[in-house]
Write a protein that holds these residues in place. Structure first.
Motif, PDB file in Angstrom:
ATOM      1  N   ILE A 122       0.780  -0.987  -0.150  1.00  0.00           N
ATOM      2  CA  ILE A 122       0.032  -0.155   0.024  1.00  0.00           C
ATOM      3  C   ILE A 122       0.997   1.301   0.137  1.00  0.00           C
ATOM      4  N   ASN A 123       2.048   1.103   0.569  1.00  0.00           N
ATOM      5  CA  ASN A 123       2.885   2.331   0.528  1.00  0.00           C
ATOM      6  C   ASN A 123       3.252   2.748  -0.954  1.00  0.00           C
ATOM      7  N   GLU A 124       3.528   1.604  -1.650  1.00  0.00           N
ATOM      8  CA  GLU A 124       4.052   2.012  -2.976  1.00  0.00           C
ATOM      9  C   GLU A 124       2.608   2.635  -4.017  1.00  0.00           C
ATOM     10  N   VAL A 125       1.511   2.117  -3.648  1.00  0.00           N
ATOM     11  CA  VAL A 125       0.318   2.753  -4.088  1.00  0.00           C
ATOM     12  C   VAL A 125       0.164   4.226  -3.665  1.00  0.00           C
ATOM     13  N   LEU A 126       0.296   4.457  -2.324  1.00  0.00           N
ATOM     14  CA  LEU A 126       0.289   5.896  -2.171  1.00  0.00           C
ATOM     15  C   LEU A 126       1.303   6.873  -2.518  1.00  0.00           C
ATOM     16  N   GLU A 127       2.464   6.380  -2.628  1.00  0.00           N
ATOM     17  CA  GLU A 127       3.526   7.083  -3.327  1.00  0.00           C
ATOM     18  C   GLU A 127       3.269   7.420  -4.865  1.00  0.00           C
ATOM     19  N   LYS A 128       2.718   6.301  -5.616  1.00  0.00           N
ATOM     20  CA  LYS A 128       2.168   6.701  -7.076  1.00  0.00           C
ATOM     21  C   LYS A 128       1.287   7.756  -7.202  1.00  0.00           C
ATOM     22  N   CYS A 129       0.338   7.582  -6.065  1.00  0.00           N
ATOM     23  CA  CYS A 129      -0.744   8.689  -5.972  1.00  0.00           C
ATOM     24  C   CYS A 129      -0.171  10.182  -5.705  1.00  0.00           C
ATOM     25  N   ILE A 130       0.817  10.132  -4.780  1.00  0.00           N
ATOM     26  CA  ILE A 130       1.300  11.319  -4.591  1.00  0.00           C
ATOM     27  C   ILE A 130       2.201  11.768  -5.827  1.00  0.00           C
ATOM     28  N   ASN A 131       2.703  11.127  -6.455  1.00  0.00           N
ATOM     29  CA  ASN A 131       3.411  11.572  -7.826  1.00  0.00           C
ATOM     30  C   ASN A 131       2.423  12.186  -8.558  1.00  0.00           C
ATOM     31  N   VAL A 132       1.314  11.435  -8.845  1.00  0.00           N
ATOM     32  CA  VAL A 132       0.241  12.163  -9.617  1.00  0.00           C
ATOM     33  C   VAL A 132      -0.276  13.396  -9.000  1.00  0.00           C
ATOM     34  N   ILE A 133      -0.558  13.490  -7.858  1.00  0.00           N
ATOM     35  CA  ILE A 133      -1.062  14.873  -7.127  1.00  0.00           C
ATOM     36  C   ILE A 133      -0.080  15.820  -7.168  1.00  0.00           C
ATOM     37  N   LYS A 192       4.429  12.950   4.427  1.00  0.00           N
ATOM     38  CA  LYS A 192       4.274  11.507   4.552  1.00  0.00           C
ATOM     39  C   LYS A 192       4.932  10.551   5.855  1.00  0.00           C
ATOM     40  N   GLU A 193       4.033   9.810   6.329  1.00  0.00           N
ATOM     41  CA  GLU A 193       4.478   9.146   7.511  1.00  0.00           C
ATOM     42  C   GLU A 193       4.008   7.635   7.330  1.00  0.00           C
ATOM     43  N   PHE A 194       4.764   7.121   6.600  1.00  0.00           N
ATOM     44  CA  PHE A 194       4.524   5.647   6.443  1.00  0.00           C
ATOM     45  C   PHE A 194       5.198   4.647   7.156  1.00  0.00           C
ATOM     46  N   ALA A 195       4.413   3.572   7.802  1.00  0.00           N
ATOM     47  CA  ALA A 195       5.075   2.587   8.695  1.00  0.00           C
ATOM     48  C   ALA A 195       5.757   1.483   7.786  1.00  0.00           C
ATOM     49  N   ASP A 196       7.123   1.231   8.213  1.00  0.00           N
ATOM     50  CA  ASP A 196       7.931   0.247   7.569  1.00  0.00           C
ATOM     51  C   ASP A 196       7.314  -1.086   7.508  1.00  0.00           C
ATOM     52  N   GLU A 197       7.508  -1.960   6.364  1.00  0.00           N
ATOM     53  CA  GLU A 197       7.374  -3.312   6.408  1.00  0.00           C
ATOM     54  C   GLU A 197       5.743  -3.692   6.673  1.00  0.00           C
ATOM     55  N   LEU A 198       4.856  -2.947   5.922  1.00  0.00           N
ATOM     56  CA  LEU A 198       3.555  -3.158   6.144  1.00  0.00           C
ATOM     57  C   LEU A 198       3.069  -4.494   5.553  1.00  0.00           C
ATOM     58  N   PRO A 199       2.172  -5.178   6.142  1.00  0.00           N
ATOM     59  CA  PRO A 199       1.865  -6.429   5.367  1.00  0.00           C
ATOM     60  C   PRO A 199       1.056  -6.161   3.957  1.00  0.00           C
ATOM     61  N   TYR A 215      -0.062  -0.235  10.412  1.00  0.00           N
ATOM     62  CA  TYR A 215      -0.735  -1.413  10.469  1.00  0.00           C
ATOM     63  C   TYR A 215      -1.162  -1.523  11.859  1.00  0.00           C
ATOM     64  N   GLU A 216      -2.452  -2.283  12.076  1.00  0.00           N
ATOM     65  CA  GLU A 216      -2.963  -2.364  13.186  1.00  0.00           C
ATOM     66  C   GLU A 216      -3.168  -3.884  13.534  1.00  0.00           C
ATOM     67  N   ARG A 217      -2.055  -4.489  14.361  1.00  0.00           N
ATOM     68  CA  ARG A 217      -2.115  -5.689  14.247  1.00  0.00           C
ATOM     69  C   ARG A 217      -3.011  -6.384  15.148  1.00  0.00           C
ATOM     70  N   GLU A 218      -3.705  -6.045  15.870  1.00  0.00           N
ATOM     71  CA  GLU A 218      -4.808  -6.824  16.709  1.00  0.00           C
ATOM     72  C   GLU A 218      -6.001  -6.993  15.751  1.00  0.00           C
ATOM     73  N   LYS A 219      -6.135  -5.986  14.838  1.00  0.00           N
ATOM     74  CA  LYS A 219      -7.370  -5.885  14.035  1.00  0.00           C
ATOM     75  C   LYS A 219      -7.098  -6.582  12.511  1.00  0.00           C
ATOM     76  N   LYS A 220      -5.664  -6.797  12.436  1.00  0.00           N
ATOM     77  CA  LYS A 220      -5.172  -7.210  10.956  1.00  0.00           C
ATOM     78  C   LYS A 220      -5.830  -6.268  10.135  1.00  0.00           C
ATOM     79  N   HIS A 221      -5.610  -5.096  10.175  1.00  0.00           N
ATOM     80  CA  HIS A 221      -5.800  -4.291   9.033  1.00  0.00           C
ATOM     81  C   HIS A 221      -4.964  -2.971   8.871  1.00  0.00           C
ATOM     82  N   LEU A 222      -4.867  -2.476   7.651  1.00  0.00           N
ATOM     83  CA  LEU A 222      -4.010  -1.425   7.597  1.00  0.00           C
ATOM     84  C   LEU A 222      -5.024  -0.086   7.744  1.00  0.00           C
TER      85      LEU A 222
END
Length: 155
Positions: free
Chosen positions: A14-25, A38-45, A81-88
């Motif tokens: 998802i960080n790559e997706v956001l990065e591409k979007c930022i380039n468009v913006i 940008k505040e991207f968490a590292d090593e997101l699932p 990444y919210e580990r307990e809820k297993k979602h980004l």
């Protein structure tokens, strides 16, 4: 490359997706002085999803943020990444002119727009795409304070 399924779904960073979007913006902001923080968490699932659709959704959110800013401002884009809820959790915040409370209720309706130009489909598309990815979208806004969009995606 990624193994792509019939519906165009693949495992996506998802960080790559956001990065591409930022380039468009960067092209959309024209002569406005907008800082993109940008505040991207590292090593997101990875997320199972359609790359093109997710980019479209996040670009729509970011374009709204750009349009909300009159001349200068800040757009903040975070991923966690919210580990307990297993979602980004992706958060896109702007300090633009915000959305009035009565408009906020209708904002996800197709063809609803507060702008002179624009079809208002932006956020209806966002909501649909995120829902198709089994996620959810929440928008909070205060006039003259700004808008915050939270997107949750299962991973």
């Amino acid at each position: 490359g990624n193994i792509i399924e019939k519906n165009g779904y693949a495992l996506i960073d998802i960080n790559e997706v956001l990065e591409k979007c930022i380039n468009v913006i960067h092209f959309h902001k024209g002569c406005k002085y907008i800082t993109i923080q940008k505040e991207f968490a590292d090593e997101l699932p990875l997320v199972k999803g359609n790359n093109v659709q997710l980019q479209q959704a996040f670009i729509n959110i970011m374009i709204n943020a750009v349009q909300a800013i009159e001349a200068e401002g800040l757009i903040k884009i975070e991923s966690h990444y919210e580990r307990e809820k297993k979602h980004l959790h992706i958060v896109i915040t702007d300090n633009g002119k915000g959305i009035k409370t009565n408009e906020l209720k209708r904002i996800f309706m197709p063809f609803y727009t507060t702008k002179e130009q624009g079809s208002g489909l932006g956020l209806a598309i966002v909501k649909r795409v995120i829902k198709e990815h089994k996620g959810s979208t929440v928008i909070k806004s205060k006039p003259n304070m700004g808008t915050r969009v939270d997107v949750l995606l299962p991973c």
